[in-house]
Design a protein around this motif. Structure first.
Motif, mmCIF file in Angstrom:
data_model
loop_
_atom_site.group_PDB
_atom_site.id
_atom_site.type_symbol
_atom_site.label_atom_id
_atom_site.label_comp_id
_atom_site.label_asym_id
_atom_site.label_seq_id
_atom_site.Cartn_x
_atom_site.Cartn_y
_atom_site.Cartn_z
ATOM 1 N N GLY A 330 0.788 -1.251 -0.013
ATOM 2 C CA GLY A 330 0.148 -0.096 0.110
ATOM 3 C C GLY A 330 0.991 1.159 0.020
ATOM 4 N N LYS A 331 2.197 1.126 -0.356
ATOM 5 C CA LYS A 331 3.083 2.361 -0.417
ATOM 6 C C LYS A 331 3.009 2.995 -1.890
ATOM 7 C CE LYS A 331 4.174 1.228 3.989
ATOM 8 N NZ LYS A 331 3.576 2.423 5.044
ATOM 9 N N LEU A 332 2.433 2.394 -2.821
ATOM 10 C CA LEU A 332 2.296 2.953 -3.954
ATOM 11 C C LEU A 332 0.779 3.032 -4.624
ATOM 12 C CD1 LEU A 332 5.194 1.619 -6.208
ATOM 13 C CD2 LEU A 332 5.023 4.059 -5.263
ATOM 14 N N THR A 333 0.132 3.979 -5.068
ATOM 15 C CA THR A 333 -0.947 3.895 -5.698
ATOM 16 C C THR A 333 -0.940 3.678 -7.316
ATOM 17 O OG1 THR A 333 -0.744 6.416 -6.595
ATOM 18 C CG2 THR A 333 -1.544 6.200 -4.257
ATOM 19 N N ASP A 334 -2.045 3.218 -7.837
ATOM 20 C CA ASP A 334 -1.919 2.919 -9.179
ATOM 21 C C ASP A 334 -1.288 3.665 -10.184
ATOM 22 O OD1 ASP A 334 -3.096 0.393 -8.399
ATOM 23 O OD2 ASP A 334 -5.074 1.133 -9.030
ATOM 24 N N ASP A 335 -1.468 5.063 -9.819
ATOM 25 C CA ASP A 335 -0.797 6.177 -10.808
ATOM 26 C C ASP A 335 0.727 6.455 -10.254
ATOM 27 O OD1 ASP A 335 -3.375 6.742 -11.942
ATOM 28 O OD2 ASP A 335 -3.785 8.353 -10.464
ATOM 29 N N GLU A 336 1.073 6.325 -9.082
ATOM 30 C CA GLU A 336 2.372 6.135 -8.952
ATOM 31 C C GLU A 336 3.072 5.132 -9.323
ATOM 32 O OE1 GLU A 336 2.202 8.398 -4.423
ATOM 33 O OE2 GLU A 336 2.072 6.289 -4.602
ATOM 34 N N ARG A 337 2.484 3.962 -9.398
ATOM 35 C CA ARG A 337 3.049 2.698 -10.126
ATOM 36 C C ARG A 337 3.219 2.807 -11.468
ATOM 37 N NH1 ARG A 337 4.151 -2.627 -9.488
ATOM 38 N NH2 ARG A 337 5.599 -3.354 -10.920
ATOM 39 N N GLN A 338 2.386 3.288 -12.115
ATOM 40 C CA GLN A 338 2.484 3.661 -13.512
ATOM 41 C C GLN A 338 3.608 4.531 -14.077
ATOM 42 O OE1 GLN A 338 -1.107 4.915 -15.222
ATOM 43 N NE2 GLN A 338 -2.277 2.934 -14.682
ATOM 44 N N ARG A 339 3.740 5.743 -13.117
ATOM 45 C CA ARG A 339 4.923 6.562 -13.367
ATOM 46 C C ARG A 339 6.214 5.962 -12.842
ATOM 47 N NH1 ARG A 339 1.098 10.235 -10.921
ATOM 48 N NH2 ARG A 339 2.253 9.939 -8.742
ATOM 49 N N ALA A 340 6.333 5.080 -12.081
ATOM 50 C CA ALA A 340 7.291 4.454 -11.469
ATOM 51 C C ALA A 340 7.994 3.549 -12.899
ATOM 52 C CB ALA A 340 7.402 3.603 -10.375
#
Length: 452
Positions: A330-340
């Protein structure tokens, strides 16, 4: 007549005489061995021997370029010549004409033959020259008889600080050069590298685990050298053989790759699983005029060094594994994961630095995600390990990987390729299924393959 036990410390401590004079001291260990020191500080070893009514001074070499141990050895040789009544000048000429290590090293590379009678490969020669440049500089200019066990031990100790394996290799090269010199009657002294204690050999059993394959194979698929690493994994062949793979040695219809000569001096028929054949067919359709499956721009004509590409693959695989952990926690949102994921494709080093810092802040153990200790050679070990996981016998694994041992060779010789092929294909399917990219009993391409 001044006498003392010659040691490096004692000789360096001797003060030069006053201008216009020379100081001579004699060794207590070899009484005829002398050192003459000039007012300028030059120190030279001599053998001093009375011959008839006159004293003969035989120059040996300058200190500290010539060590005390070397000087004593030279002195004993010269005194031996005197004792037999021979002309010591002849012994001096023989030493002067003796080749240096660098000269013998060149002759060794030019003339050395392997056990099967073939010359050393260009790759082996490059490796040996690199060892000479990196580790053997201290003995390059020395005559063979001037190289001592102390010299070799010092080389080994210094190289061990950088690489235990390279240190052992350096000693092995020195030993091989001296053996070559003796075999070709260039030198009749003692091999100074014999019986030098090697470093303990670390046991390595690393291979790609089931939890790592879902990250490793997609990272391989994104690489410009995707096919090279995939074929290394699926064939289990040695890195150098895959790099030099030639179209003339491949029978795509039979699914066989013939390697004319392997590292252990024997040829090998490699059974290619369907995934490997499909990869090769795709490359064949796009192949140019090169005879090699993986062309290169260097002198060999084929791919030589894929280390940078492999490092990028491991970086991406490790970071993706870390991102999965962060997202699951739960340390990354879906949007943050896509950016990563985008950052990882565009700038792997930046993504690694960024998310390793996050992992450190959250006290995530690197062992939970880091795969950068996986080597290219471990792809070969991975196939064998998965063969073992899927029930293959040691004999089958040995034959498929072209291992050669005294105990198993006879068994390997009686095996045909059918059980080997079955084992390789079973292991391949298991690996791909573990990676989550292959349905059982179906053949599909890896996702995200770069088009050619």
């Amino acid at each position: 007549m001044a006498k003392l036990k010659f040691t490096k410390t004692a000789l360096l401590a001797l003060a030069p005489p006053e201008a216009g004079k020379r100081l001579t001291v004699y060794d207590t260990e070899v009484p005829k061995l002398a050192m003459r020191i000039t007012a300028a500080g030059a120190r030279t070893f001599y053998v001093v021997k009375r011959v008839g009514a006159s004293m003969t001074w035989v120059k040996l070499g300058t200190f500290p370029g010539m060590t005390v141990e070397q000087a004593r050895g030279e002195a004993q040789k010269i005194l031996g010549e005197f004792a037999t009544g021979a002309n010591p000048a002849a012994a001096r000429r023989a030493i002067r004409e003796e080749p240096t290590f660098a000269e013998l090293f060149k002759m060794f590379l030019d003339s050395k033959k392997k056990r099967d009678g073939s010359p050393l490969s260009e790759k082996t020669k490059r490796d040996y020259r690199d060892s000479l440049r990196l580790y053997l500089e201290s003995i390059k200019a020395k005559k063979l008889s001037h190289i001592t066990r102390s010299d070799v031990k010092a080389i080994h100790a210094k190289a061990t600080k950088k690489s235990a394996a390279q240190a052992d290799k350096a000693v092995a090269i020195i030993s091989a050069v001296f053996t070559f010199a003796a075999d070709h009657e260039h030198f009749d002294g003692t091999n100074p590298a014999s019986r030098i204690q090697k470093n303990p050999a670390p046991s390595r059993d690393r291979f790609a685990q089931a939890s790592e394959l879902p990250h490793l194979l997609p990272a391989i698929a994104e690489s410009s050298l995707c096919d090279y690493f995939l074929l290394s994994l699926l064939s289990g062949a040695r890195r150098s053989n895959v790099q030099a793979m030639a179209w003339r040695d491949i029978d795509l219809d039979a699914g066989i790759w013939r390697i004319g000569m392997t590292k252990n001096g024997t040829p090998q028929n490699v059974p290619l699983p369907p995934e490997a054949v499909a990869t090769l067919r795709a490359r064949k359709r796009a192949a140019g005029a090169s005879p090699f499956v993986f062309p290169g721009t260097g002198v060999t004509g084929h791919l030589v060094e894929p280390k940078k590409a492999w490092a990028t693959i491991l970086r991406r695989a490790s970071v993706r594994r870390l991102l999965d952990l962060l997202q699951t926690a739960g340390k990354l949102t879906d949007d943050e994961r896509q950016r990563a994921d985008r950052l990882l494709i565009e700038a792997p080093a930046t993504a690694e630095k960024c998310y390793r810092a996050v992992a450190d802040a959250l006290e995530i153990d690197p062992a939970d995600y880091d795969m950068t200790d996986l080597r290219i050679h471990d792809l070969r070990r991975t196939l064998g390990s998965w063969q073992a996981k899927t029930g293959a016998s040691l004999a089958i694994i040995g034959k498929s990987l072209n291992h050669k041992t005294h105990q198993a060779t006879a068994i390997y010789a009686r095996l045909d390729l059918d059980p080997v092929r079955q084992s390789v294909e079973t292991a391949t399917k298991a690996m791909l299924e573990a990676a989550g990219i292959k349905e059982a009993a179906s053949v599909v391409e890896l996702p995200n393959r770069r088009s050619r």
